[in-house]
Design an enzyme around this catalytic site. Structure first.
Site, PDB file in Angstrom:
ATOM      1  N   ASN A  96       0.876  -1.177   0.000  1.00 50.19           N
ATOM      2  CA  ASN A  96       0.000   0.000   0.000  1.00 50.19           C
ATOM      3  C   ASN A  96       0.908   1.220   0.000  1.00 50.19           C
ATOM      4  OD1 ASN A  96      -1.782   2.083   0.466  1.00 50.19           O
ATOM      5  ND2 ASN A  96      -2.820   1.115   2.185  1.00 50.19           N
ATOM      6  N   ARG A 144      -2.538  -2.095  -3.588  1.00 49.65           N
ATOM      7  CA  ARG A 144      -3.739  -1.285  -3.413  1.00 49.65           C
ATOM      8  C   ARG A 144      -3.643  -0.094  -4.369  1.00 49.65           C
ATOM      9  NH1 ARG A 144      -5.052   3.473   0.700  1.00 49.65           N
ATOM     10  NH2 ARG A 144      -7.287   3.644   0.370  1.00 49.65           N
ATOM     11  N   HIS A 159     -12.920   2.908  -0.295  1.00 50.97           N
ATOM     12  CA  HIS A 159     -12.911   1.885   0.766  1.00 50.97           C
ATOM     13  C   HIS A 159     -13.531   0.570   0.282  1.00 50.97           C
ATOM     14  CE1 HIS A 159     -13.073   5.391   3.909  1.00 50.97           C
ATOM     15  NE2 HIS A 159     -11.819   5.073   3.638  1.00 50.97           N
ATOM     16  N   ARG A 174     -12.476  15.780   7.072  1.00 52.57           N
ATOM     17  CA  ARG A 174     -13.262  16.096   5.879  1.00 52.57           C
ATOM     18  C   ARG A 174     -14.700  16.410   6.260  1.00 52.57           C
ATOM     19  NH1 ARG A 174     -11.521  10.625   3.027  1.00 52.57           N
ATOM     20  NH2 ARG A 174      -9.255  10.870   3.173  1.00 52.57           N
ATOM     21  N   GLU A 203      -8.373  -5.217   5.097  1.00 52.99           N
ATOM     22  CA  GLU A 203      -8.180  -4.869   3.696  1.00 52.99           C
ATOM     23  C   GLU A 203      -6.980  -5.587   3.088  1.00 52.99           C
ATOM     24  OE1 GLU A 203      -9.307  -0.485   2.876  1.00 52.99           O
ATOM     25  OE2 GLU A 203      -8.848  -0.555   5.019  1.00 52.99           O
TER      26      GLU A 203
END
Length: 402
Positions: free
Chosen positions: A12, A96, A185, A246, A389
């Site tokens: 990743n 990823r 996601h 955010r 993940e």
């Protein structure tokens, strides 16, 4: 790849970091995990933990110039444990990749053509895809003979119908600039929706799940029979739930207002909405543990931030209940979802008419295992399902190369 090759290295690659895990897919066990951070700085840091054979955690600091040097350092650490990248047991490297657009709907072996398309998507993922590309190229240079597989954050959401994926703007303009709802996601939502079905003892094709991935970034998805039919993030990861930094959903005209009235530039508004909003903008903290401590101490600003966060969550639960029509489970996952019992309790409170409830005792239990926190016999299950993940990327990679 030979029949003895059962290991997958998952990478990743961020703008200044590389996270990695080496897994043995015979039993999905982790053989090593690690992180290289602050790449390009004098204070670079590599933390490596060999898990096969009970090795000890190692840490080294000092300048690591670029991603190529970072990956070579990772390869050296793995080699020290007899797990080097030259091992014939290594089947593939899984990467990823944040944005796959509409073309990449499943894991994909990386070719020159695939790389070119990932590069073409940089304008819609300028913070993520360039770093992902760098990680891929570096890994290819180290093992050009090995299958390299891209697993896309957006892929799981490509099953959304056009009615959910389209924005109501001029079609020609939208198509010309690839403006639509992609969602993110996706590997987490895929893993958790499937794991929730397993927790219920049912096949994923039979189960409708609302997945709430609540970390510093947060997103919700409506999953019908294993297929995503709606998700809260859109063209970018800014849309949807209130997040750590955010804003989530805002009136688009806020941007025009800030330009005209506050004299802010597009870049300044971008920073405001992505890095200075959400929980940190509301109360100065984006750590839910600290926010809850402040709430318990009577801090009104922290309480308002928490209430806004939960209000948005409950709106999405209700909306996705309507989208699905029938809901079998609501699953909480990621850092906040897995660990913040007050968030889970508050998000479900008042939804009893929808068949949703949380058992206070079960909700208070801390565990790394997937578990139900709804009362026995509840019409809709409420679950806590730790996401994985890296394992999802490894599984998709291994299945493809086999």
């Amino acid at each position: 790849m030979t029949g003895t090759a059962t290991r997958v290295l998952v990478l990743n690659s961020g703008s200044s970091s590389v996270k990695y895990q080496l897994l043995d897919m015979r039993d999905s066990s982790r053989m090593a995990v690690g992180l290289v951070e602050r790449i390009g700085e004098a204070t670079s840091r590599l933390v490596h933990t060999p898990l096969a054979g009970g090795g000890e955690r190692r840490e080294r600091t000092g300048a690591i110039a670029d991603h190529s040097a970072a990956l070579k350092a990772v390869a050296d650490e793995l080699a020290r444990d007899g797990l080097g990248l030259d091992s014939p047991e290594l089947a593939a490297i899984g990467h990823r990749v944040v944005h796959g657009g509409l073309r990449f709907t499943e894991p994909t072996v990386i070719t020159d053509e695939v790389m070119a398309e990932i590069e073409r998507l940089v304008p819609v993922a300028p913070l993520h895809n360039p770093a992902n590309i760098t990680g891929i190229r570096t890994a290819q240079a180290l093992r050009p003979d090995l299958p390299q597989v891209a697993v896309f954050d957006t892929a799981f959401h490509t099953t959304m119908p056009e009615s959910a994926a389209r924005y109501a703007i001029d079609v020609e303009t939208a198509d010309a600039h690839r403006i639509r709802r992609y969602g993110f996601h996706g590997t987490s939502h895929a893993y958790v929706s499937r794991a929730t079905a397993a927790l219920l003892g049912r096949d994923p094709s039979e189960v409708n799940v609302i997945v709430l991935h609540l970390g510093n970034g947060a997103s919700a998805s409506a999953v019908a029979g294993g297929r995503c039919v709606d998700t809260s993030m859109g063209l970018t990861p800014l849309e949807g739930l209130v997040m750590g930094t955010r804003s989530g959903d805002v009136d688009p005209a806020v941007t025009f207002h800030l330009m005209r009235v506050a004299g802010m530039s597009a870049d300044e508004i971008d920073v405001l909405l992505n890095k200075k909003s959400g929980l940190v903008g509301l109360c100065g903290d984006n750590d839910m543990r600290e926010i809850r401590r402040r709430v318990d101490a009577g801090d009104e600003r922290a309480k308002l931030a928490f209430d806004i966060y939960v209000h948005r969550l409950r709106k999405y639960i209700g909306a996705y209940y309507a989208v699905l029509g029938r809901v079998d489970a609501v699953a909480f996952t990621a850092g906040v979802g897995e660990n913040a019992a007050p968030v889970r309790e508050a998000a479900i409170a008042g939804l009893e008419q929808l068949g949703l409830a949380v058992d206070a005792g079960l909700n208070a239990v801390r565990s790394d295992e997937a578990r139900l926190i709804s009362p026995q016999g509840a019409r809709v299950a409420v679950a806590v399902v730790p996401t994985d993940e890296e394992l999802e990327i490894a599984r998709q990679t291994f299945e493809l190369v086999q």
